[in-house]
Enzyme design. Structure first.
Site, PDB file in Angstrom:
ATOM      1  CE1 TYR B  33      -3.707  -2.330   0.062  1.00 50.17           C
ATOM      2  CE2 TYR B  33      -4.660  -0.735   1.569  1.00 50.17           C
ATOM      3  CZ  TYR B  33      -4.801  -1.822   0.742  1.00 50.17           C
ATOM      4  OH  TYR B  33      -6.032  -2.397   0.600  1.00 50.17           O
ATOM      5  CD  GLU B 150      -3.916  -2.379   7.530  1.00 51.43           C
ATOM      6  OE1 GLU B 150      -4.501  -1.665   6.705  1.00 51.43           O
ATOM      7  OE2 GLU B 150      -2.671  -2.385   7.662  1.00 51.43           O
TER       8      GLU B 150
END
Lengths: 383, 297
Positions: B33, B150
């Site tokens: 990411y 997450e």
């Protein structure tokens, strides 16, 4: 596992919310601050008719056989509008003692009318030197033939200014702090030797100091066996602590809503103050604490219903300690975010602030419950 | 993180290919990411994937903080497939085999002394188009759904419960004037206050999980788990350090120098400063709650 309300519980929640909206908006709590009674006997009767006062008692005890979770739902909704009727003092504290220790005849005479909303009860238990220890009772009850003579001082008897019956706790044996030797008695309002001095606590509710000077109560006024009330009293105090948490959940919710609404309307520097990140983050911390207070309160209510005393005491102390930190944070920051207007008596946020402090300081404050968490068998389990 | 995403957005072929090996542990994944210039402002990422007209994307760019990328078999990446519109709109979600030529991993030491982070470089990496998850240019929605999972995971309630138990053991084994520190009311109160916060979070976690079991994906409320959970993880090790006293100065390479229970505590204390930063810094989480839950903007 799930924590969603059942259809019946959702209905209960909606009914209480609707009752509050129609019959007890926050303006009512504000007005009743000046009232010598501090609540309304008519509204108390309505709560009885609606069945909410019988929720925590079994059917055998003359109640509706609801759960502590059900009662928590009611307390949360009432708390959100600061409804001042004496549920905790009458039902959760004194009512529980009568329900658990009273004979069928005593329950019929002293508890059934309370469940119906016709009468009220108060628990004369706390003593100054005991702080929050439910077993620290030095008031004595000496048997004299068919009666008992009581001597001692009780402080902050919630709802004691007006209760039709006091449940008075005294020692028939043992020393302060001991589980054995505590006995509870029913004392009708105005009983000789039981003078009641009304108090006006910080939150606008009513209470009393009660001085017992050779008060004579008949042996028939005794609740349960002599010296055996300790466990039920501890339980009643735990239930009251959990009830304070449930009510506190309603307070935090209302205060958070009030504060975010204010942030979305108040303008400074030509913009809504809710656009400022420093204020947003403070509001988010209020939201987080609101969720944590609620989560801990749910654990306490479930543990009380499940019935394991060690688990229940532990869960209640976790919740009450969380209320002491999180509840305080929410009401203090709510005032900060309202700015100067939050300090005025005219604004409702101050009413919530003071009620929260009463809830935090009653039935064991944060330090008391932290110490209890540390001394619970759960603290060292599995090490 | 990636498992629930493939379940939610993946094709049947992707589910068959990837899920069983995630379940069995045969394949380990890492997360692509963050980039050097796309941290909190994740949507400004620049790693690109260009259609080569022969059924593949060609990926170029750099990812960073790729936790344990040196051990991973696969990486799930956010890549830019369109740079013309709003920055959130041209992002796609791509699965890349770490063995593909052009992928280079460079581990770096953290302040905890562990090689937990990596930089991951992509140079003309050819990725078959069937590795695209969700719609082309529609990766931001996938990315955000993953962040909900997450954050719930990063809350780390289980890890903190374990840390708390270890902390209590350390306090019991550590003595002052012959008495265990756990018997000192001030020490016990500090631990109990930490437990109060953790147990409340545990219940909040159960509430989120129970809602998930009823089919509600973790939403913005999962951010509270991340915020308080990361703080509590730090506080557990901070308090452990305090209780260890002189032993808190030990470092993990001096085996046997301190009691076994205390080994790695200073290292974890140092590394755990990351918990309030990774997975979206706590300040970013607060921005999200302020906007999406409290309606402040």
């Amino acid at each position: 596992m799930h924590f969603s309300l059942s259809a019946d519980q959702q209905l209960l929640k909606d009914s209480v919310a609707s009752f509050v909206k129609r019959q007890s908006p926050i303006t009512r709590a504000r007005e009743l601050r000046r009232d010598p009674l501090g609540y309304s006997r008519d509204t108390w009767a309505t709560l009885g008719e609606l069945g909410w006062l019988g929720l925590p008692f079994s059917e055998a005890q003359g109640g509706l056989g609801g759960s502590f979770v059900d009662l928590s739902i009611v307390l949360e909704e009432l708390g959100a509008a600061l409804v001042p009727e004496p549920l905790i003092s009458s039902i959760v504290l004194a009512g529980h003692v009568v329900a658990e220790l009273g004979t069928e005849a005593q329950r019929a005479e002293h508890l059934a009318p309370v469940v119906a909303g016709a009468r009220t009860l108060a628990l004369a238990h706390t003593e100054r030197d005991g702080r929050y220890d439910p077993l620290w009772v030095s008031t004595t009850a000496a048997r004299r033939g068919d009666s008992y003579a009581l001597d001692g001082e009780k402080i902050f008897v919630l709802g004691g200014h007006d209760a039709d019956d006091l449940v008075v706790v005294a020692r028939t044996s043992g020393a302060p702090g001991e589980l054995e030797g505590l006995t509870a008695f029913l004392a009708p309002r105005g009983a000789p030797g039981v003078p009641v001095s009304p108090l006006g606590p910080i939150d606008g509710r009513r209470a009393a100091h009660v001085t017992l000077r050779g008060a004579s109560l008949p042996a028939s006024a005794r609740l349960g066996d002599e010296g055996a009330a300790g466990p039920v009293l501890s339980q009643a105090l735990d239930r009251a602590a959990a009830a304070a948490c449930a009510e506190g959940v309603g307070l935090t919710r209302a205060v958070l809503e009030m504060t975010t609404a204010y942030l979305c309307t108040r303008e400074q520097f030509g913009v809504k103050i809710g656009s400022f990140q420093a204020l947003q983050h403070r509001a988010v911390d209020m939201f987080i604490e609101t969720e944590l207070v609620k989560s801990a309160s749910i654990r306490a209510a479930i543990a009380l219903d499940a019935g394991d005393p060690v688990e229940a005491a532990w869960a209640v102390s976790l919740a009450k300690a969380q209320l002491g930190v999180g509840g305080k944070y929410v009401v203090q920051q709510a005032i900060q975010l309202h700015g100067g207007v939050g300090i005025t008596d005219e604004h409702d946020v101050g009413l919530y602030f003071k009620r929260m402090h009463a809830l935090m300081s009653s039935f064991g404050d944060e330090a008391h419950h932290v110490a209890r968490v540390a001394s619970s068998p759960r603290f060292t389990a599995g090490l | 993180m990636v498992g629930p995403l493939i379940m939610q957005f993946g094709t049947e072929a992707q589910k068959r290919r990837f899920l069983p090996r995630i379940l069995s542990g045969d394949e380990v994944w890492c997360q692509g990411y963050s980039e050097p210039n796309a941290g909190s402002d994740l949507a400004s990422l620049r790693s690109s994937a260009v259609d080569d007209g022969r059924g593949s994307f060609v990926v170029n760019g750099q990812k960073t903080w790729t936790t344990y990328g040196q051990y991973a078999d696969w990486i799930f990446c956010l890549v830019r497939t369109d740079a013309s519109g709003k920055k959130q709109q041209g992002i796609s979600f791509l699965l890349v085999d770490m063995k593909t030529p052009g992928v280079t991993v460079k581990p770096m030491l953290t302040i905890g002394g562990t090689p937990a982070f990596c930089e991951t470089f992509f140079e003309d990496v050819v990725v078959p188009k069937e590795n695209l998850v969700g719609p082309l240019h529609g990766g931001w929605t996938v990315a955000k759904a993953l962040l909900g999972h997450e954050r719930t995971m990063i809350g780390g309630v289980g890890a903190s419960l374990r840390a708390l138990r270890r902390l209590k053991r350390i306090a019991r084994e550590t003595t002052r004037a012959g008495a265990p520190l756990l018997d000192d009311p001030m020490v016990a109160a500090k631990i109990a206050r930490l437990e109060v916060r953790l147990r409340s979070l545990e219940m909040a976690n159960y509430r989120t999980l129970a809602a998930a079991a009823l089919g509600h994906a973790p939403g913005p409320e999962s951010s509270i788990l991340k915020i308080r959970g990361s703080e509590i993880q730090q506080d557990c090790f901070e308090l452990a350090m305090e209780i260890m006293g002189h032993d808190a100065l030990s470092w993990h390479d001096t085996a046997g120098a301190v009691p076994a229970l205390e080994t790695w505590v200073p290292s974890t204390y140092c590394y755990n400063r990351a918990t309030t930063i990774y997975g979206g810094s706590n300040e970013i989480q607060k921005n999200i709650i302020a906007k999406l839950i409290l309606g402040l903007s």
